[in-house]
Motif scaffolding. Sequence first.
Motif, PDB file in Angstrom:
ATOM      1  N   MET A   1     -32.227 -15.454 -24.030  1.00 21.07           N
ATOM      2  CA  MET A   1     -32.118 -15.516 -22.569  1.00 21.07           C
ATOM      3  C   MET A   1     -32.368 -14.125 -21.963  1.00 21.07           C
ATOM      4  O   MET A   1     -32.099 -13.112 -22.594  1.00 21.07           O
ATOM      5  CB  MET A   1     -30.745 -16.050 -22.165  1.00 21.07           C
ATOM      6  N   PHE A   2     -32.872 -14.096 -20.744  1.00 20.42           N
ATOM      7  CA  PHE A   2     -33.146 -12.841 -20.062  1.00 20.42           C
ATOM      8  C   PHE A   2     -31.842 -12.141 -19.686  1.00 20.42           C
ATOM      9  O   PHE A   2     -30.842 -12.786 -19.387  1.00 20.42           O
ATOM     10  CB  PHE A   2     -33.963 -13.098 -18.791  1.00 20.42           C
ATOM     11  N   SER A   3     -31.885 -10.824 -19.672  1.00 21.92           N
ATOM     12  CA  SER A   3     -30.720 -10.060 -19.220  1.00 21.92           C
ATOM     13  C   SER A   3     -30.892  -9.570 -17.795  1.00 21.92           C
ATOM     14  O   SER A   3     -29.911  -9.265 -17.106  1.00 21.92           O
ATOM     15  CB  SER A   3     -30.473  -8.861 -20.141  1.00 21.92           C
ATOM     16  N   LYS A   4     -32.163  -9.513 -17.315  1.00 22.17           N
ATOM     17  CA  LYS A   4     -32.411  -9.052 -15.947  1.00 22.17           C
ATOM     18  C   LYS A   4     -33.672  -9.721 -15.395  1.00 22.17           C
ATOM     19  O   LYS A   4     -34.707  -9.758 -16.067  1.00 22.17           O
ATOM     20  CB  LYS A   4     -32.571  -7.534 -15.904  1.00 22.17           C
ATOM     21  N   ILE A   5     -33.559 -10.241 -14.164  1.00 20.96           N
ATOM     22  CA  ILE A   5     -34.671 -10.934 -13.509  1.00 20.96           C
ATOM     23  C   ILE A   5     -34.925 -10.305 -12.141  1.00 20.96           C
ATOM     24  O   ILE A   5     -33.991 -10.052 -11.379  1.00 20.96           O
ATOM     25  CB  ILE A   5     -34.361 -12.441 -13.330  1.00 20.96           C
ATOM     26  N   LEU A   6     -36.198 -10.063 -11.842  1.00 17.67           N
ATOM     27  CA  LEU A   6     -36.578  -9.623 -10.505  1.00 17.67           C
ATOM     28  C   LEU A   6     -36.902 -10.853  -9.662  1.00 17.67           C
ATOM     29  O   LEU A   6     -37.624 -11.754 -10.106  1.00 17.67           O
ATOM     30  CB  LEU A   6     -37.792  -8.699 -10.549  1.00 17.67           C
ATOM     31  N   VAL A   7     -36.359 -10.896  -8.451  1.00 15.59           N
ATOM     32  CA  VAL A   7     -36.589 -12.013  -7.533  1.00 15.59           C
ATOM     33  C   VAL A   7     -37.652 -11.586  -6.521  1.00 15.59           C
ATOM     34  O   VAL A   7     -37.395 -10.752  -5.655  1.00 15.59           O
ATOM     35  CB  VAL A   7     -35.293 -12.421  -6.810  1.00 15.59           C
ATOM     36  N   ALA A   8     -38.838 -12.136  -6.655  1.00 15.54           N
ATOM     37  CA  ALA A   8     -39.972 -11.733  -5.826  1.00 15.54           C
ATOM     38  C   ALA A   8     -40.066 -12.603  -4.582  1.00 15.54           C
ATOM     39  O   ALA A   8     -41.062 -13.299  -4.346  1.00 15.54           O
ATOM     40  CB  ALA A   8     -41.262 -11.798  -6.634  1.00 15.54           C
ATOM     41  N   ASN A   9     -39.016 -12.552  -3.770  1.00 20.58           N
ATOM     42  CA  ASN A   9     -38.993 -13.360  -2.569  1.00 20.58           C
ATOM     43  C   ASN A   9     -37.921 -12.832  -1.624  1.00 20.58           C
ATOM     44  O   ASN A   9     -37.304 -11.797  -1.917  1.00 20.58           O
ATOM     45  CB  ASN A   9     -38.752 -14.835  -2.897  1.00 20.58           C
ATOM     46  N   ARG A  10     -37.680 -13.535  -0.558  1.00 18.47           N
ATOM     47  CA  ARG A  10     -36.737 -13.116   0.472  1.00 18.47           C
ATOM     48  C   ARG A  10     -35.986 -14.344   1.010  1.00 18.47           C
ATOM     49  O   ARG A  10     -36.222 -15.464   0.570  1.00 18.47           O
ATOM     50  CB  ARG A  10     -37.472 -12.425   1.637  1.00 18.47           C
ATOM     51  N   GLY A  11     -35.116 -14.133   1.992  1.00 18.68           N
ATOM     52  CA  GLY A  11     -34.493 -15.250   2.692  1.00 18.68           C
ATOM     53  C   GLY A  11     -33.587 -16.090   1.823  1.00 18.68           C
ATOM     54  O   GLY A  11     -33.061 -15.651   0.798  1.00 18.68           O
ATOM     55  N   GLU A  12     -33.419 -17.348   2.237  1.00 22.48           N
ATOM     56  CA  GLU A  12     -32.442 -18.208   1.558  1.00 22.48           C
ATOM     57  C   GLU A  12     -32.808 -18.485   0.106  1.00 22.48           C
ATOM     58  O   GLU A  12     -31.919 -18.621  -0.738  1.00 22.48           O
ATOM     59  CB  GLU A  12     -32.261 -19.522   2.328  1.00 22.48           C
ATOM     60  N   ILE A  13     -34.105 -18.525  -0.225  1.00 24.95           N
ATOM     61  CA  ILE A  13     -34.454 -18.828  -1.612  1.00 24.95           C
ATOM     62  C   ILE A  13     -34.135 -17.649  -2.522  1.00 24.95           C
ATOM     63  O   ILE A  13     -33.723 -17.829  -3.675  1.00 24.95           O
ATOM     64  CB  ILE A  13     -35.938 -19.263  -1.742  1.00 24.95           C
ATOM     65  N   HIS A  79     -38.881 -14.184 -10.970  1.00 21.13           N
ATOM     66  CA  HIS A  79     -38.808 -15.509 -10.352  1.00 21.13           C
ATOM     67  C   HIS A  79     -39.451 -15.407  -8.973  1.00 21.13           C
ATOM     68  O   HIS A  79     -38.993 -14.654  -8.120  1.00 21.13           O
ATOM     69  CB  HIS A  79     -37.360 -15.971 -10.214  1.00 21.13           C
ATOM     70  N   PRO A  80     -40.519 -16.192  -8.717  1.00 19.93           N
ATOM     71  CA  PRO A  80     -41.255 -16.056  -7.453  1.00 19.93           C
ATOM     72  C   PRO A  80     -40.708 -16.908  -6.316  1.00 19.93           C
ATOM     73  O   PRO A  80     -41.200 -16.798  -5.190  1.00 19.93           O
ATOM     74  CB  PRO A  80     -42.665 -16.513  -7.838  1.00 19.93           C
ATOM     75  N   GLY A  81     -39.726 -17.797  -6.597  1.00 17.22           N
ATOM     76  CA  GLY A  81     -39.222 -18.670  -5.540  1.00 17.22           C
ATOM     77  C   GLY A  81     -40.282 -19.654  -5.101  1.00 17.22           C
ATOM     78  O   GLY A  81     -40.961 -20.264  -5.923  1.00 17.22           O
ATOM     79  N   TYR A  82     -40.445 -19.816  -3.787  1.00 15.80           N
ATOM     80  CA  TYR A  82     -41.532 -20.642  -3.247  1.00 15.80           C
ATOM     81  C   TYR A  82     -42.288 -19.817  -2.206  1.00 15.80           C
ATOM     82  O   TYR A  82     -41.791 -18.813  -1.691  1.00 15.80           O
ATOM     83  CB  TYR A  82     -41.015 -21.953  -2.640  1.00 15.80           C
ATOM     84  N   GLY A  83     -43.524 -20.241  -1.898  1.00 13.02           N
ATOM     85  CA  GLY A  83     -44.343 -19.457  -0.988  1.00 13.02           C
ATOM     86  C   GLY A  83     -44.791 -18.161  -1.635  1.00 13.02           C
ATOM     87  O   GLY A  83     -44.695 -17.971  -2.856  1.00 13.02           O
ATOM     88  N   PHE A  84     -45.298 -17.223  -0.841  1.00 12.90           N
ATOM     89  CA  PHE A  84     -45.753 -15.922  -1.319  1.00 12.90           C
ATOM     90  C   PHE A  84     -46.588 -16.051  -2.592  1.00 12.90           C
ATOM     91  O   PHE A  84     -47.647 -16.644  -2.576  1.00 12.90           O
ATOM     92  CB  PHE A  84     -44.568 -14.974  -1.495  1.00 12.90           C
ATOM     93  N   LEU A  85     -46.093 -15.524  -3.731  1.00 12.43           N
ATOM     94  CA  LEU A  85     -46.887 -15.475  -4.964  1.00 12.43           C
ATOM     95  C   LEU A  85     -46.537 -16.580  -5.960  1.00 12.43           C
ATOM     96  O   LEU A  85     -46.978 -16.549  -7.110  1.00 12.43           O
ATOM     97  CB  LEU A  85     -46.696 -14.111  -5.639  1.00 12.43           C
ATOM     98  N   SER A  86     -45.790 -17.577  -5.525  1.00 15.49           N
ATOM     99  CA  SER A  86     -45.266 -18.580  -6.455  1.00 15.49           C
ATOM    100  C   SER A  86     -46.345 -19.445  -7.087  1.00 15.49           C
ATOM    101  O   SER A  86     -46.132 -20.001  -8.171  1.00 15.49           O
ATOM    102  CB  SER A  86     -44.247 -19.473  -5.745  1.00 15.49           C
TER     103      SER A  86
END
Length: 435
Positions: A1-13, A79-86
């Motif tokens: 399992m990953f120990s660190k994840i970058l969240v490439a998004n903003r807002g509620e997601i 994790h790209p979430g939705y929209g943008f680069l997802s």
Amino acid sequence: MFSKILVANRGEIAVRIIRACKEMGIATVAVYSEADRNALHVSLADQSWCIGGPEASNSYLDEKQIVSTALLAGAQAIHPGYGFLSENAHFASLCQQNGIVFIGPDPQRMEQVGDKATLKELMASHGLQVIPGAVELHSLEEARAAADRIGYPVMLKARLGGGGRGIRLVQTPKDLEENWQQATTEAFNSFGDGGLYLEKYIHPARHVELQILADEQGNVVCLGERDCSLQRRHQKLVEESPSPAVSPEQRERIMAQAVKAVKAIGYVGAGTLEFLLDEEGTFWFMEMNVRLQVEHCVTEMLTDIDLVKWQIRIAAGVPLRFAQEDIRLTGSAIECRINAKSCGKLEMIHVPGGPHVRFDTALAEGSEVTPYYDALVGKLIVYAKTREKALRKLRAALCELVIRGFDTNIEEQLNVISDERFVTGEYDLTFMGSR
């Protein structure tokens, strides 16, 4: 399992993903634009990095800057979430080249599924009924020939992307050229690709989508359908699961067909198959989204399965711990999207509570709605044992929800779900156009 994840998004997601990571014991890295310096996701993450100016093109769409930040922060996955680069295969490939796991399908599969015209041919070969139409069009002349062959009215659609952009309804031959120019320009501005395809306009119809989870070991599970027919200008406003228009027999049949097709193409990750359901009960396949949907919470409320956590587990090579026969689709879940109708700074917010009431948002003290991003500020979701009870719960929750400092569509959503056509479940894609 990953120990660190970058969240490439903003807002509620971004907030949603960070919370899931915290529950899994995974450290998080937030990226933010100058406009989002005081945003909630920035304060919730373990680390936060400013990656550019307020425009998305200078921040949340800057592939190299995001990957560089992940490497500097020591993140193993993005994790790209939705929209943008997802749904950007180039970005997924860039992650792969730098030894970072993209939480989503691999770039090759993303390209295959992202080309809607090609995907329709592929899905048809695996048993799904697809809307009559043309493959990718390269000129207005090709579009005219295809429309004459299929018969008007027709829909022009962007080859790549989603979110209702690059879509135009063409009623007559004289309307084709203007709509062609508008759709291809919008598609290029939104996705960097002006390619279009054309398909028959199915009317009247409902927009029904199926949620899929597929792991690296070849296991595929369908978590039921969502009815997303309440839309304005191809933007969804209200979603519910299960659909009041789908019988148990129809559901069992289309879910089995969807699982078979997804297995056949070797897809891995969370995905959504989108259909038009006509008056005769035929499911016409439209496209497949290779990311988390905005409305994923509806399925989570109905099934009690955390889709974000399973996206992360699948990306880490963990097999699904449940099979199709374990999925129980009982009760009713309904979501209203809460959109800002003006810019402004949050002055006050009161969030409704109670059993099975959920409000996903990034609004907090100091939050500001700016003109740079999507108008979505929150999603109100409820669950009850029957659709009637869920509607009562949703009406009560909307009446209790208070947001001050900028205008929202709360009152409009209350009117929509109180409309007799929605209450009876007898609505389709024309609902908002008649209001």
